[in-house]
Scaffold this active site. Structure first.
Site, PDB file in Angstrom:
ATOM      1  CD  GLU A 118      33.709  43.898  34.589  1.00  0.00           C
ATOM      2  OE1 GLU A 118      34.869  44.355  34.626  1.00  0.00           O
ATOM      3  OE2 GLU A 118      33.412  42.742  34.948  1.00  0.00           O
ATOM      4  NE  ARG A 129      38.847  46.652  31.785  1.00  0.00           N
ATOM      5  CZ  ARG A 129      37.917  45.780  32.190  1.00  0.00           C
ATOM      6  NH1 ARG A 129      38.156  44.493  32.142  1.00  0.00           N
ATOM      7  NH2 ARG A 129      36.779  46.202  32.677  1.00  0.00           N
TER       8      ARG A 129
END
Length: 159
Positions: A118, A129
Site C-alpha cells: 500500500e 495520511r
C-alpha cells in the site's frame, strides 16, 4: 574471567546492540515526524523507500470483473503522482508507504501475505495520511481506494 571470555562477552553485547538497532529502524518507531513540526497545509517530508516488488509490470490491464475499473486519467492528481513514484521506486512521502497490505477484509482477490503493498495518496489539507491509498499487486495490478479500504477500483492505465 579470561581475556578470551571478556572478548566473547563484548562481541555478544555488540551483536545484540546491532540487532536491536536494526529491529528499531525497521519498525519505523524512530522515524516519525512530530505532528507539531508540520502544519496542516505542509507536505510531509520525503524519505527513500525500497522500490516496488521485483517483476511488477508497468502497464496493467484490469482483469477482475468483480471490481469496478477506474481510468488512471480520472484519478485525483495526487493518486497519479503516487503511481508515478511507485513506477520509479520512490522516494515516498510517508514512512509507511510500501508496507504489506494484508487484505484482511478480502476486498481484493485472495493472495498470499506479502503479495499486496500500500501507498499513501497525499490529501491536500490533511495533517495525517488521510484515507486515500493505492494498493499494488506483485504482478502489476493497481487498485485505488478513496475511503480507507472500504471500496476498491482496479486502475486501468489504458485510459
Amino acid at each position: 574471567m579470561t581475556s578470551r571470555n571478556r572478548l566473547l562477552a563484548v562481541v555478544a553485547v555488540l551483536v545484540c546492540a546491532v540487532v536491536a538497532a536494526a529491529v528499531y529502524a525497521l519498525s519505523g518507531t524512530g522515524k516519525s515526524t512530530p505532528s507539531a513540526a508540520r502544519s496542516s497545509s505542509a507536505r510531509p517530508s520525503v524519505t527513500a523507500k525500497p522500490s516496488a516488488p521485483a517483476g511488477r509490470a508497468t502497464t496493467w490491464v484490469p482483469t477482475n470483473a468483480s471490481i469496478a475499473d477506474v481510468c488512471r486519467s480520472k484519478l485525483p492528481s495526487q493518486a497519479r503522482d503516487t503511481l508515478g513514484l511507485i513506477d520509479k521506486g520512490g522516494p515516498y512521502p510517508y514512512r509507511n508507504d510500501g508496507i504489506v497490505f494484508e487484505n484482511r477484509e478480502s476486498r481484493l482477490p485472495k493472495q498470499a501475505t506479502g503479495y499486496y503493498h500500500e501507498y499513501t495518496v497525499v490529501t491536500p489539507g490533511s495533517d495525517d495520511r488521510g484515507t486515500r491509498r493505492v494498493v499494488t499487486g506483485s504482478v502489476g495490478e493497481e487498485y485505488w481506494t478513496g475511503d480507507h479500504y472500504s471500496t476498491f477500483q482496479e486502475i486501468d492505465s489504458r485510459c
